[in-house]
Write a protein that holds these residues in place. Structure first.
Motif, PDB file in Angstrom:
ATOM      1  N   HIS A 245       0.895  -1.017  -0.235  1.00 16.91           N
ATOM      2  CA  HIS A 245       0.327   0.022   0.216  1.00 16.91           C
ATOM      3  C   HIS A 245       0.768   1.601  -0.115  1.00 16.91           C
ATOM      4  N   GLU A 246       1.534   0.572   0.855  1.00 15.06           N
ATOM      5  CA  GLU A 246       2.676   2.169   0.883  1.00 15.06           C
ATOM      6  C   GLU A 246       3.710   2.737  -0.430  1.00 15.06           C
ATOM      7  N   THR A 247       3.692   1.285  -0.830  1.00 15.67           N
ATOM      8  CA  THR A 247       4.776   1.592  -2.421  1.00 15.67           C
ATOM      9  C   THR A 247       4.268   1.274  -3.726  1.00 15.67           C
ATOM     10  N   LEU A 248       3.738  -0.168  -3.884  1.00 21.01           N
ATOM     11  CA  LEU A 248       3.027  -0.109  -4.630  1.00 21.01           C
ATOM     12  C   LEU A 248       1.868   0.115  -5.315  1.00 21.01           C
ATOM     13  N   PHE A 249       1.174   0.704  -4.701  1.00 21.97           N
ATOM     14  CA  PHE A 249      -0.233   1.143  -5.413  1.00 21.97           C
ATOM     15  C   PHE A 249       0.111   2.872  -5.366  1.00 21.97           C
ATOM     16  N   PRO A 250       0.578   3.725  -5.066  1.00 21.09           N
ATOM     17  CA  PRO A 250       1.196   4.771  -5.509  1.00 21.09           C
ATOM     18  C   PRO A 250       1.643   4.845  -6.792  1.00 21.09           C
ATOM     19  N   LEU A 251       2.707   3.758  -7.184  1.00 26.82           N
ATOM     20  CA  LEU A 251       3.288   3.574  -8.576  1.00 26.82           C
ATOM     21  C   LEU A 251       2.256   3.033  -9.365  1.00 26.82           C
ATOM     22  N   LEU A 252       1.447   2.492  -9.283  1.00 28.59           N
ATOM     23  CA  LEU A 252       0.589   2.158 -10.263  1.00 28.59           C
ATOM     24  C   LEU A 252      -0.310   3.111 -10.719  1.00 28.59           C
ATOM     25  N   CYS A 253      -0.440   4.183  -9.302  1.00 32.65           N
ATOM     26  CA  CYS A 253      -1.193   5.284  -9.966  1.00 32.65           C
ATOM     27  C   CYS A 253      -0.897   6.257 -10.506  1.00 32.65           C
ATOM     28  N   GLU A 254       0.160   6.156 -10.539  1.00 37.28           N
ATOM     29  CA  GLU A 254       1.461   6.827 -10.908  1.00 37.28           C
ATOM     30  C   GLU A 254       1.837   6.791 -12.803  1.00 37.28           C
ATOM     31  N   THR A 255       2.058   5.381 -13.227  1.00 35.00           N
ATOM     32  CA  THR A 255       1.922   4.573 -13.725  1.00 35.00           C
ATOM     33  C   THR A 255       0.707   4.715 -14.797  1.00 35.00           C
ATOM     34  N   ALA A 256      -0.685   4.802 -14.479  1.00 32.73           N
ATOM     35  CA  ALA A 256      -1.599   4.471 -15.402  1.00 32.73           C
ATOM     36  C   ALA A 256      -1.919   6.748 -15.664  1.00 32.73           C
ATOM     37  N   ASN A 257      -0.671   7.439 -15.272  1.00 36.09           N
ATOM     38  CA  ASN A 257      -0.882   8.518 -15.078  1.00 36.09           C
ATOM     39  C   ASN A 257       0.060   8.808 -16.238  1.00 36.09           C
ATOM     40  N   GLY A 258       0.712   7.884 -16.362  1.00 28.82           N
ATOM     41  CA  GLY A 258       2.027   7.810 -18.128  1.00 28.82           C
ATOM     42  C   GLY A 258       3.122   8.586 -16.744  1.00 28.82           C
ATOM     43  N   ASN A 259       3.470   8.389 -16.330  1.00 23.70           N
ATOM     44  CA  ASN A 259       4.652   8.547 -15.989  1.00 23.70           C
ATOM     45  C   ASN A 259       5.963   7.078 -15.305  1.00 23.70           C
ATOM     46  N   LYS A 260       6.854   7.691 -16.209  1.00 24.41           N
ATOM     47  CA  LYS A 260       7.458   6.286 -16.834  1.00 24.41           C
ATOM     48  C   LYS A 260       8.519   6.670 -15.957  1.00 24.41           C
ATOM     49  N   ALA A 261       8.814   7.390 -14.434  1.00 26.91           N
ATOM     50  CA  ALA A 261       9.832   7.140 -13.496  1.00 26.91           C
ATOM     51  C   ALA A 261       8.620   5.766 -12.968  1.00 26.91           C
ATOM     52  N   ALA A 262       8.158   6.270 -12.417  1.00 28.71           N
ATOM     53  CA  ALA A 262       7.606   5.517 -11.926  1.00 28.71           C
ATOM     54  C   ALA A 262       7.132   4.124 -11.568  1.00 28.71           C
ATOM     55  N   PHE A 263       6.968   3.992 -13.218  1.00 24.57           N
ATOM     56  CA  PHE A 263       6.593   2.752 -13.373  1.00 24.57           C
ATOM     57  C   PHE A 263       8.215   2.169 -14.072  1.00 24.57           C
ATOM     58  N   ALA A 264       8.952   2.537 -13.850  1.00 24.72           N
ATOM     59  CA  ALA A 264      10.848   2.015 -14.132  1.00 24.72           C
ATOM     60  C   ALA A 264      10.917   2.003 -12.431  1.00 24.72           C
ATOM     61  N   GLU A 265      10.116   2.198 -11.355  1.00 21.16           N
ATOM     62  CA  GLU A 265      10.776   1.598  -9.996  1.00 21.16           C
ATOM     63  C   GLU A 265       9.573   0.620  -9.630  1.00 21.16           C
ATOM     64  N   LEU A 266       8.190   0.912 -10.328  1.00 21.52           N
ATOM     65  CA  LEU A 266       7.552  -0.274 -10.460  1.00 21.52           C
ATOM     66  C   LEU A 266       8.326  -1.795 -11.082  1.00 21.52           C
ATOM     67  N   TYR A 267       8.149  -1.498 -11.865  1.00 21.98           N
ATOM     68  CA  TYR A 267       9.095  -2.488 -12.330  1.00 21.98           C
ATOM     69  C   TYR A 267      10.980  -3.149 -11.289  1.00 21.98           C
ATOM     70  N   LYS A 268      10.848  -1.994 -11.206  1.00 18.30           N
ATOM     71  CA  LYS A 268      12.585  -2.613 -10.422  1.00 18.30           C
ATOM     72  C   LYS A 268      11.931  -3.640  -9.029  1.00 18.30           C
ATOM     73  N   LEU A 269      10.755  -2.813  -8.398  1.00 12.88           N
ATOM     74  CA  LEU A 269      10.278  -3.678  -7.457  1.00 12.88           C
ATOM     75  C   LEU A 269       9.569  -4.662  -7.695  1.00 12.88           C
ATOM     76  N   THR A 270       9.380  -5.574  -8.905  1.00 14.23           N
ATOM     77  CA  THR A 270       8.208  -6.395  -8.749  1.00 14.23           C
ATOM     78  C   THR A 270       8.852  -6.922  -9.872  1.00 14.23           C
ATOM     79  N   SER A 271       9.704  -6.662 -11.074  1.00 10.81           N
ATOM     80  CA  SER A 271       9.906  -8.200 -11.861  1.00 10.81           C
ATOM     81  C   SER A 271      10.515  -9.304 -11.494  1.00 10.81           C
ATOM     82  N   PRO A 272      11.557  -8.989 -10.584  1.00  9.25           N
ATOM     83  CA  PRO A 272      12.243 -10.439 -10.137  1.00  9.25           C
ATOM     84  C   PRO A 272      10.822 -11.454  -9.348  1.00  9.25           C
ATOM     85  N   GLN A 273       9.663 -10.844  -8.629  1.00  8.71           N
ATOM     86  CA  GLN A 273       8.193 -11.703  -8.941  1.00  8.71           C
ATOM     87  C   GLN A 273       7.874 -12.133  -9.782  1.00  8.71           C
TER      88      GLN A 273
END
Length: 177
Positions: A3-31
């Motif tokens: 809730h503290e990290t992934l949800f806000p990053l996904l919301c920003e990604t939905a708004n087209g924020n590439k930096a947020a998407f890059a961070e979301l990728y970095k945090l979740t791609s291993p899983q």
């Protein structure tokens, strides 16, 4: 982290924020990679499935519905469905083991080990009745379709669907505690 990290990053990604998407990728791609590699057994296909999943996540970030599960669960389901599509396309299903129990994750093949989450999941799976656990593992770990689970367990389709649905509901309750 969810809730503290992934949800806000996904919301920003939905708004087209590439930096947020890059961070979301970095945090979740291993899983996500670990999930698809477990299904596909071939790193080149796992790479393709993971990349395709993230493209879909980028394009569909705005369609995430919080009430239907966590961000990571939503992302894993996208990756899992892409892996299943690739399995069917490349006909790699014969490489998948149909053991009754889920295979153990090999730490060396999992880029990031999340002990507490994996331990909690293992605990929650152990609380399920054997039929529910087996049906869920065949469908979600081994990547079998409902019909293939029916054939493997020699049970009616409605029963298999009920086991999976009730088992997933129990897992969701257990994991949210």
């Amino acid at each position: 982290m969810e809730h503290e990290t992934l949800f806000p990053l996904l919301c920003e990604t939905a708004n087209g924020n590439k930096a947020a998407f890059a961070e979301l990728y970095k945090l979740t791609s291993p899983q996500l990679y670990a999930v698809v590699l477990k299904l596909l057994k071939r790193p080149e296909l796992a790479d393709e499935a993971t990349q395709d999943a993230f493209i879909k996540i980028w394009h569909n970030a705005g369609s995430y519905q919080r009430g239907k599960g966590t961000v990571l669960t939503w992302m894993v389901s996208i990756a899992r469905y892409r892996a299943l599509d690739l399995m069917r396309y490349h006909n790699v299903r014969n490489e998948v083991s149909l053991d009754n129990e889920a295979p153990q994750l090999d730490e060396s093949s999992t880029p990031v080990r999340m002990n507490t989450e994996q331990d909690k999941l293992a605990e929650c799976l152990d609380e399920l009745d054997h039929s529910q656990r087996q049906a869920i593992q065949l469908a979600y770990v081994n990547g079998l379709s409902h019909q293939e689970v029916v054939n493997h367990l020699s049970s009616p389709l409605g029963t298999i669907k009920s086991w999976i649905r009730r088992g997933l509901q129990s897992l969701q309750r257990c994991l949210s505690l």
